[in-house]
Design an enzyme around this catalytic site. Structure first.
Site, PDB file in Angstrom:
ATOM      1  N   PRO A   1       0.828  -1.208   0.000  1.00  0.00           N
ATOM      2  CA  PRO A   1       0.000   0.000   0.000  1.00  0.00           C
ATOM      3  C   PRO A   1       0.860   1.256   0.000  1.00  0.00           C
ATOM      4  O   PRO A   1       1.939   1.294   0.583  1.00  0.00           O
ATOM      5  CB  PRO A   1      -0.788  -0.116   1.308  1.00  0.00           C
ATOM      6  CG  PRO A   1       0.113  -0.911   2.207  1.00  0.00           C
ATOM      7  CD  PRO A   1       0.821  -1.885   1.304  1.00  0.00           C
TER       8      PRO A   1
ATOM      9  N   CYS B   1      -1.384  28.428 -17.174  1.00  0.00           N
ATOM     10  CA  CYS B   1      -1.990  28.788 -18.465  1.00  0.00           C
ATOM     11  C   CYS B   1      -2.458  27.546 -19.202  1.00  0.00           C
ATOM     12  O   CYS B   1      -1.962  27.212 -20.288  1.00  0.00           O
ATOM     13  CB  CYS B   1      -0.987  29.588 -19.302  1.00  0.00           C
ATOM     14  SG  CYS B   1      -0.629  31.200 -18.602  1.00  0.00           S
ATOM     15  N   GLU B   2      -3.401  26.832 -18.609  1.00  0.00           N
ATOM     16  CA  GLU B   2      -3.993  25.631 -19.186  1.00  0.00           C
ATOM     17  C   GLU B   2      -5.463  25.588 -18.790  1.00  0.00           C
ATOM     18  O   GLU B   2      -5.800  25.778 -17.622  1.00  0.00           O
ATOM     19  CB  GLU B   2      -3.312  24.359 -18.663  1.00  0.00           C
ATOM     20  CG  GLU B   2      -1.890  24.173 -19.112  1.00  0.00           C
ATOM     21  CD  GLU B   2      -1.770  23.721 -20.552  1.00  0.00           C
ATOM     22  OE1 GLU B   2      -2.774  23.206 -21.089  1.00  0.00           O
ATOM     23  OE2 GLU B   2      -0.694  23.884 -21.129  1.00  0.00           O
TER      24      GLU B   2
END
Length: 465
Positions: free
Chosen positions: A319, A393-394
């Site tokens: 895990p 900037c996306e």
């Protein structure tokens, strides 16, 4: 079904949110299973961790910042170690890797799984003995394999015939016989995102069980005088809640294990069922406790071994997400709030924070969902459907796609996003030349930095011109 974001602008209010996201009765309430154990909202409305307010943490360490409840992480490690008593629990370092976290995992009884020379270096710097390490990866270089064999790591998980040849050659040269496990592709289709499902046939990991490659690979390792076949390994994917997939995987793995036991001279000892156990990111997620997972997996292995007439092997699991994920939240400061009016009278708040996809790429990469709360105060305002976005900037720079926040959320508010311990800092980037946030650990009411904030100087130091 994936719909282009523009499509979400055509419909009434209910159509803008997923079905599992209900309008909250109290927009200030924290759903306990999404947060670390020691996180709570105090009477003054401020979220606190171990008595420390997010306002104080932001003032001392800045934002954005990953905030780790170390006591919570340690408690989760202990819970898994106790649930799988008699088995080996490896913390998957790829989820989040730092000296302090790896050291804490080992102190609570776990081993560590690494998959690159970088993760190995951190583990060694944390003082972890090599015998407590497992080494993964589908393209381990000759140099990485040489280092692992020289150090005598506990086990190397072979992922291709090329690796088996390399391990044998290096082992012969060094006069060291490493313990090798063979990664088996069991052909189980886990119900998770396609990019994190790893045991179906058409992907890069492991040897196929169906076409006999796994049997052939294990036989080659067992036949070599320069390797010791320690056991078999399988990993079916990540963020999985239904143990039935693990049970099918375990059953198939045990059958191969039993067949090999009859044919090889030296008995194998270990059966590794991998990791991928799910954690809660939003109210729709409800993972099983480790004790129930241990009981389910233990029962199927015992049943299959009894049917095959062999003794049960020593189990291992790996895990990562479920240990570190819920123990961390990311603390941001709100920069702008932009209400966007949509058709049919609906609207959505676009809440921009001072981080984004550089500190959490998972929403853009996996369409992952997260929750959020205004953490620096409580509010009497009505809940408003919001989308938390970053500063990059996306258009895909989304931190929390759908959440109800108080309608009066404003610039300067502190926003906390829970469940960000796994695959956020470890997948972090400097996109748009944004320095990565620090990791602040809180234990016993004391806060300390365990990974420093990057600076512009750090970025320029690597830019040699």
């Amino acid at each position: 079904m994936h719909i282009h974001e523009a499509g979400a602008m055509h419909g009434d209010f209910a159509s803008l949110r997923p079905g599992w996201l209900g309008v909250p009765d109290d927009v200030n309430a924290l759903l306990p299973r999404l947060w670390a154990n020691n996180v709570a909202r105090s009477d003054d409305g401020v979220v606190r961790l171990g008595g420390l307010s997010v306002a104080d943490l932001a003032e001392e360490f800045g934002t954005p910042a990953y905030v780790l409840d170390e006591d919570d992480f340690r408690a989760r490690c202990r819970a898994w170690a106790e649930a799988f008593d008699g088995a080996d629990v490896f913390y998957a370092a790829k989820a989040f890797c730092s000296k302090a976290v790896l050291r804490a995992a080992v102190e609570e009884g776990l081993n560590v799984d690494v998959c690159t020379a970088g993760e190995l270096a951190v583990a060694l710097a944390a003082g972890i003995e090599p015998y407590r390490l497992g080494y993964h990866g589908n393209n381990k270089s000759p140099a990485e394999l040489r280092q692992a064999i020289e150090l005598r790591v506990g086990r190397i998980v072979a992922d291709s015939y090329t690796e088996i040849e390399r391990i044998a050659s290096i082992g012969a040269e060094l006069g060291i016989r490493p313990h090798v496990m063979v990664r088996v592709n069991v052909g189980v289709e886990a119900h998770t995102h396609e990019y994190i499902a790893t045991a179906h046939e058409d992907q890069k990991f492991g040897f196929s069980l169906a076409d006999g490659d796994a049997y052939e690979a294990a036989g080659r390792v067992a036949a070599s005088e320069h390797m010791y076949l320690a056991g078999l390994h399988s990993h079916i994917g990540s963020q999985i809640f239904d143990t039935s997939a693990f049970e099918v995987s375990a059953a198939r793995l045990v059958r191969l294990f039993a067949r090999l036991q009859e044919e090889i001279d030296e008995p194998m000892a270990d059966l590794d069922l991998g990791g991928g156990f799910g954690m809660p990111y939003t109210s729709q997620d409800d993972p099983q406790p480790p004790v129930d997972i241990a009981a389910s997996l233990g029962k199927i292995v015992q049943t299959e071994c009894a049917a095959a007439g062999i003794g049960a092997p020593r189990l291992s699991i790996e895990p990562g997400r479920t240990l570190i994920g819920p123990a961390v939240f990311t603390l941001y400061e709100v920069g702008t709030v932009k209400p966007v009016k949509l058709s049919a009278g609906a609207s959505r708040l676009y809440v921009s924070v001072d981080g984004g996809m550089s500190d959490n790429i998972r929403p853009a990469l996996y369409d992952a969902s997260y929750s959020a709360t205004v953490a620096s105060r409580s509010s009497e305002a009505a809940p408003a459907l919001a989308r938390v976005v970053g500063k990059h900037c996306e258009a895909g720079d989304i931190v929390v796609k759908d959440e109800f926040l108080p309608a009066d959320v404003a610039p300067g508010d502190l926003l906390a996003v829970p469940g960000t311990g796994a695959y956020c800092r470890s997948m972090g980037s400097n996109y748009n030349h944004v320095p990565r946030p620090p990791v602040v650990a809180v234990r016993g009411g004391q806060a300390r930095v365990i990974l420093a904030r990057e600076t512009v100087d750090d970025l320029l130091r690597l830019d040699v011109g």
